[in-house]
Design an enzyme around this catalytic site. Structure first.
Site, PDB file in Angstrom:
ATOM      1  N   HIS A 164     -91.490  19.162 -31.805  1.00 11.71           N
ATOM      2  CA  HIS A 164     -90.520  20.234 -31.520  1.00 11.71           C
ATOM      3  C   HIS A 164     -91.210  21.585 -31.464  1.00 11.71           C
ATOM      4  O   HIS A 164     -90.741  22.561 -32.045  1.00 11.71           O
ATOM      5  CB  HIS A 164     -89.398  20.228 -32.565  1.00 11.71           C
ATOM      6  CG  HIS A 164     -88.521  19.017 -32.474  1.00 11.71           C
ATOM      7  ND1 HIS A 164     -87.758  18.554 -33.508  1.00 11.71           N
ATOM      8  CD2 HIS A 164     -88.299  18.159 -31.446  1.00 11.71           C
ATOM      9  CE1 HIS A 164     -87.095  17.478 -33.127  1.00 11.71           C
ATOM     10  NE2 HIS A 164     -87.415  17.207 -31.883  1.00 11.71           N
ATOM     11  N   ASP A 181     -74.677  43.597 -35.724  1.00 11.30           N
ATOM     12  CA  ASP A 181     -73.448  43.399 -34.952  1.00 11.30           C
ATOM     13  C   ASP A 181     -73.716  42.785 -33.581  1.00 11.30           C
ATOM     14  O   ASP A 181     -72.941  42.953 -32.645  1.00 11.30           O
ATOM     15  CB  ASP A 181     -72.690  44.733 -34.803  1.00 11.30           C
ATOM     16  CG  ASP A 181     -73.548  45.792 -34.132  1.00 11.30           C
ATOM     17  OD1 ASP A 181     -74.748  45.528 -33.912  1.00 11.30           O
ATOM     18  OD2 ASP A 181     -73.027  46.882 -33.844  1.00 11.30           O
ATOM     19  N   HIS A 237     -82.251   8.815 -26.184  1.00  9.93           N
ATOM     20  CA  HIS A 237     -81.028   9.167 -26.910  1.00  9.93           C
ATOM     21  C   HIS A 237     -79.934   9.390 -25.881  1.00  9.93           C
ATOM     22  O   HIS A 237     -80.221   9.592 -24.696  1.00  9.93           O
ATOM     23  CB  HIS A 237     -81.232  10.419 -27.775  1.00  9.93           C
ATOM     24  CG  HIS A 237     -81.798  11.588 -27.007  1.00  9.93           C
ATOM     25  ND1 HIS A 237     -81.025  12.424 -26.238  1.00  9.93           N
ATOM     26  CD2 HIS A 237     -83.082  12.030 -26.862  1.00  9.93           C
ATOM     27  CE1 HIS A 237     -81.801  13.343 -25.674  1.00  9.93           C
ATOM     28  NE2 HIS A 237     -83.065  13.127 -26.023  1.00  9.93           N
ATOM     29  N   ASP A 292     -82.277  17.095 -19.695  1.00  7.09           N
ATOM     30  CA  ASP A 292     -83.330  16.950 -20.711  1.00  7.09           C
ATOM     31  C   ASP A 292     -84.532  16.234 -20.082  1.00  7.09           C
ATOM     32  O   ASP A 292     -84.594  15.004 -20.082  1.00  7.09           O
ATOM     33  CB  ASP A 292     -82.775  16.163 -21.904  1.00  7.09           C
ATOM     34  CG  ASP A 292     -83.763  16.063 -23.045  1.00  7.09           C
ATOM     35  OD1 ASP A 292     -84.815  16.731 -22.997  1.00  7.09           O
ATOM     36  OD2 ASP A 292     -83.478  15.310 -23.999  1.00  7.09           O
ATOM     37  N   GLU A 332     -87.743   8.332 -22.676  1.00  7.01           N
ATOM     38  CA  GLU A 332     -88.787   9.320 -22.937  1.00  7.01           C
ATOM     39  C   GLU A 332     -89.920   8.816 -23.836  1.00  7.01           C
ATOM     40  O   GLU A 332     -90.138   9.337 -24.923  1.00  7.01           O
ATOM     41  CB  GLU A 332     -88.188  10.589 -23.530  1.00  7.01           C
ATOM     42  CG  GLU A 332     -87.273  10.389 -24.732  1.00  7.01           C
ATOM     43  CD  GLU A 332     -86.761  11.721 -25.274  1.00  7.01           C
ATOM     44  OE1 GLU A 332     -87.598  12.577 -25.607  1.00  7.01           O
ATOM     45  OE2 GLU A 332     -85.531  11.893 -25.373  1.00  7.01           O
ATOM     46  N   ASP A 383     -91.002  20.288 -22.063  1.00 10.13           N
ATOM     47  CA  ASP A 383     -89.708  19.638 -22.265  1.00 10.13           C
ATOM     48  C   ASP A 383     -88.663  20.723 -22.067  1.00 10.13           C
ATOM     49  O   ASP A 383     -88.511  21.600 -22.921  1.00 10.13           O
ATOM     50  CB  ASP A 383     -89.661  19.035 -23.676  1.00 10.13           C
ATOM     51  CG  ASP A 383     -88.412  18.202 -23.916  1.00 10.13           C
ATOM     52  OD1 ASP A 383     -87.433  18.358 -23.163  1.00 10.13           O
ATOM     53  OD2 ASP A 383     -88.423  17.394 -24.871  1.00 10.13           O
ATOM     54  N   TYR A 436     -99.016  10.753 -28.454  1.00  7.15           N
ATOM     55  CA  TYR A 436     -99.468  12.014 -29.042  1.00  7.15           C
ATOM     56  C   TYR A 436    -100.736  11.691 -29.833  1.00  7.15           C
ATOM     57  O   TYR A 436    -100.674  11.064 -30.898  1.00  7.15           O
ATOM     58  CB  TYR A 436     -98.373  12.590 -29.951  1.00  7.15           C
ATOM     59  CG  TYR A 436     -97.017  12.592 -29.239  1.00  7.15           C
ATOM     60  CD1 TYR A 436     -96.645  13.655 -28.426  1.00  7.15           C
ATOM     61  CD2 TYR A 436     -96.167  11.484 -29.322  1.00  7.15           C
ATOM     62  CE1 TYR A 436     -95.445  13.631 -27.733  1.00  7.15           C
ATOM     63  CE2 TYR A 436     -94.967  11.448 -28.620  1.00  7.15           C
ATOM     64  CZ  TYR A 436     -94.603  12.521 -27.830  1.00  7.15           C
ATOM     65  OH  TYR A 436     -93.415  12.485 -27.138  1.00  7.15           O
ATOM     66  N   GLU A 458     -90.071  12.117 -19.561  1.00 11.87           N
ATOM     67  CA  GLU A 458     -88.659  11.937 -19.940  1.00 11.87           C
ATOM     68  C   GLU A 458     -87.746  12.068 -18.726  1.00 11.87           C
ATOM     69  O   GLU A 458     -87.727  13.105 -18.056  1.00 11.87           O
ATOM     70  CB  GLU A 458     -88.276  13.002 -20.977  1.00 11.87           C
ATOM     71  CG  GLU A 458     -86.806  12.983 -21.345  1.00 11.87           C
ATOM     72  CD  GLU A 458     -86.461  13.928 -22.492  1.00 11.87           C
ATOM     73  OE1 GLU A 458     -87.140  14.949 -22.643  1.00 11.87           O
ATOM     74  OE2 GLU A 458     -85.506  13.617 -23.225  1.00 11.87           O
ATOM     75  N   HIS A 498     -78.632  15.813 -27.782  1.00  8.84           N
ATOM     76  CA  HIS A 498     -78.662  14.555 -28.535  1.00  8.84           C
ATOM     77  C   HIS A 498     -77.207  14.187 -28.725  1.00  8.84           C
ATOM     78  O   HIS A 498     -76.569  14.597 -29.696  1.00  8.84           O
ATOM     79  CB  HIS A 498     -79.390  14.712 -29.870  1.00  8.84           C
ATOM     80  CG  HIS A 498     -80.840  15.042 -29.678  1.00  8.84           C
ATOM     81  ND1 HIS A 498     -81.586  15.719 -30.602  1.00  8.84           N
ATOM     82  CD2 HIS A 498     -81.689  14.776 -28.664  1.00  8.84           C
ATOM     83  CE1 HIS A 498     -82.824  15.863 -30.153  1.00  8.84           C
ATOM     84  NE2 HIS A 498     -82.905  15.306 -28.978  1.00  8.84           N
ATOM     85  N   HIS A 523     -91.336   8.622 -32.217  1.00  7.82           N
ATOM     86  CA  HIS A 523     -89.903   8.889 -31.995  1.00  7.82           C
ATOM     87  C   HIS A 523     -89.283   7.734 -31.197  1.00  7.82           C
ATOM     88  O   HIS A 523     -89.987   6.831 -30.751  1.00  7.82           O
ATOM     89  CB  HIS A 523     -89.705  10.229 -31.275  1.00  7.82           C
ATOM     90  CG  HIS A 523     -90.399  10.340 -29.944  1.00  7.82           C
ATOM     91  ND1 HIS A 523     -89.966   9.681 -28.815  1.00  7.82           N
ATOM     92  CD2 HIS A 523     -91.504  11.044 -29.557  1.00  7.82           C
ATOM     93  CE1 HIS A 523     -90.751   9.984 -27.803  1.00  7.82           C
ATOM     94  NE2 HIS A 523     -91.712  10.798 -28.226  1.00  7.82           N
ATOM     95  N   ARG A 534     -95.489  13.133 -22.752  1.00  7.31           N
ATOM     96  CA  ARG A 534     -94.171  12.475 -22.791  1.00  7.31           C
ATOM     97  C   ARG A 534     -93.595  12.583 -21.382  1.00  7.31           C
ATOM     98  O   ARG A 534     -93.704  13.644 -20.743  1.00  7.31           O
ATOM     99  CB  ARG A 534     -93.252  13.173 -23.803  1.00  7.31           C
ATOM    100  CG  ARG A 534     -91.821  12.698 -23.768  1.00  7.31           C
ATOM    101  CD  ARG A 534     -90.998  13.110 -24.997  1.00  7.31           C
ATOM    102  NE  ARG A 534     -90.749  14.540 -25.086  1.00  7.31           N
ATOM    103  CZ  ARG A 534     -91.332  15.351 -25.943  1.00  7.31           C
ATOM    104  NH1 ARG A 534     -92.232  14.890 -26.803  1.00  7.31           N
ATOM    105  NH2 ARG A 534     -91.048  16.637 -25.964  1.00  7.31           N
TER     106      ARG A 534
HETATM  107  N1  GLY Z   1     -85.497  17.857 -25.693  1.00  5.25           N
HETATM  108  C1  GLY Z   1     -85.208  17.143 -26.853  1.00  5.25           C
HETATM  109  C2  GLY Z   1     -85.476  15.726 -26.711  1.00  5.25           C
HETATM  110  O1  GLY Z   1     -86.111  15.309 -25.752  1.00  5.25           O
HETATM  111  O2  GLY Z   1     -85.056  14.926 -27.483  1.00  5.25           O
HETATM  112 MN    MN Z   2     -84.727  13.928 -25.013  1.00  4.67          MN
HETATM  113 MN    MN Z   3     -86.519  16.454 -24.046  1.00  5.28          MN
END
Ligand code: GLY
Ligand code: MN
Ligand code: MN
Length: 425
Positions: free
Chosen positions: A237, A38, A348, A265, A372, A254, A376, A395, A355, A344, A393
């Protein structure tokens, strides 16, 4: 929030223009989601519903009646007993004034009122699979009201096709919320940089970052925070955040705060011990140069694909310079050899969803997006030891302008000397 609510009214007016007199739109609030028995996850409103209402409670629905240009909100009514347990509700009698609706009813009356609202309209704008209980009911009732001469696709339209283009272009209030989300996100990154030490656990850094978000009033992160030491950064991720941070490793973080349901982000990578090694510096500089070059290329009229291709080209040249790839730039690009190290997109859209909605095509003024690029480098035997298992990365979040873009995550340091100085204390 008053300014936001005023924008919601303007958005609904735009929707009325789009759906016309023959159209009616129905949209539901997000349901509460059960975590166990619950207890529930912290409530997060459906992004489209929030965009049109600013209303942050579950068990609600909005009907936009195109013939009367009326906004009708269905919500939970006041209930003193339930409010003692679960918190205050807006209630039906306050809803019209507070959320500037034309009519408000108890959600318990939704089924009863629905027929009257749907009748007389030729087209329904709807988003399927929003509310398991009421979805089918709306559609069943809608189709039972229609005469056979209409084709299904003419009479039931995807409401996203109206909302998505609207959501892609941010208004001034949204831009303020996004800037605030970014400011708080950057504070979290700075706090992590200042506090990280070898042998801390990744989850301890996550705790520091979330605590900083809370200090600034952001009650939730915009997504699960990634705190990835060493080769964990090569898992895109990675949210387990369960390992010890090692002296000599990089930490890739991140983390973004959510402000009034708008997302920050930001990714930054920094050495756990505060000092970049030569190899870390070399890889970092390639990613940083790419981040800056792509940011410099962002402006209205540019295709997202152009930005992504630029990142592929610069990262591939960097990989050649680092001797992680060999051959001619053109051939390597054609073979997509970078995919082993960069898998990637370069960014975005960003907004109510981290996203955010919309196909990544030509950029327009006041769109918001991330930039970003990342590298890697897998922990594999053919890679020189000093580069193995390194993920970087960088970003940032930007607002598209006519001739350039505004980088509104600049509070989060990304120059090597800035980071080292901050970490040295
Ligand atoms: N934090 C998710 C991305 O950078 O796409
Ligand atoms: Mn992102
Ligand atoms: Mn991110």
């Amino acid at each position: 929030m008053e300014n936001y609510i005023a924008q919601c009214v303007a958005r609904r007016e735009k929707v009325f223009d789009e759906i016309g007199k023959d159209g009616v739109a129905v949209i539901f609030a997000a349901p509460e989601r059960r975590r166990s028995n619950d207890t529930f996850y912290p409530y997060r409103q459906d992004s489209n519903f929030f965009y049109l209402t600013g209303f942050n409670e579950p068990d609600a629905a909005l009907i936009l009646d195109g013939s009367k240009r009326e906004s009708i909100l269905f919500c939970r009514d006041k209930n003193p007993e339930r409010e003692i347990w679960d918190g205050l509700r807006c209630g039906v009698s306050n809803a019209c004034q507070k959320y500037r609706m034309d009519k408000a009813y108890d959600i318990e009356q939704f089924r009863k009122k629905l027929t009257g609202c749907l009748k007389g309209h030729k087209r329904l704008f709807f988003i399927s699979k929003q509310n398991r209980k009421l979805d089918k009911e709306v559609l069943r009732l809608w189709f039972s009201l229609q005469t056979k001469r209409h084709k299904t696709q003419d009479i039931c339209k995807d409401f996203n096709n109206i909302l998505t283009p609207m959501r892609q272009i941010k208004d001034a209030v949204e831009l303020d919320f996004l800037r605030q989300a970014a400011k708080i996100s950057a504070a979290g990154h700075i706090c992590a940089m200042k506090n990280v030490k070898p042998d801390m656990w990744e989850y301890q850094i996550e705790g520091i970052v979330l605590s900083e978000f809370f200090q600034f009033g952001a009650r939730n992160p915009a997504y699960n925070t990634i705190v990835a030491g060493g080769k964990n950064a090569c898992i895109l991720h990675y949210i387990d955040n369960k390992d010890k941070l090692k002296n000599g490793d990089m930490l890739m973080m991140d983390a973004g705060a959510e402000w009034q349901n708008y997302a920050g982000d930001i990714s930054r990578a920094f050495p756990v011990n505060g000092k970049f090694s030569a190899a870390q510096k070399a890889v970092y500089e390639v990613v940083l140069a790419t981040n800056k070059a792509v940011i410099n290329a962002v402006k209205a009229g540019v295709a997202y694909e152009t930005l992504h291709k630029l990142s592929e080209k610069m990262l591939t040249q960097g990989l050649i310079d680092l001797k992680l790839l060999s051959g001619s730039l053109d051939i390597l690009l054609k073979k997509k050899a970078f995919r082993r190290f960069y898998m990637h997109g370069v960014g975005h859209f960003l907004g109510l969803d981290v996203h955010d909605v919309g196909a990544r095509k030509t950029l327009r003024e006041n769109m918001c997006l991330t930039v970003e690029p990342g590298l890697y480098i897998p922990d594999e035997p053919d890679i020189p030891a000093e580069f193995r298992g390194m993920g970087i990365r960088i970003e940032d979040n930007v607002i598209v302008g006519i001739d350039a873009c505004e980088v509104y995550t600049q509070d989060a340091p990304k120059e090597i000397d800035e980071i080292e100085n901050l970490m040295a204390g």
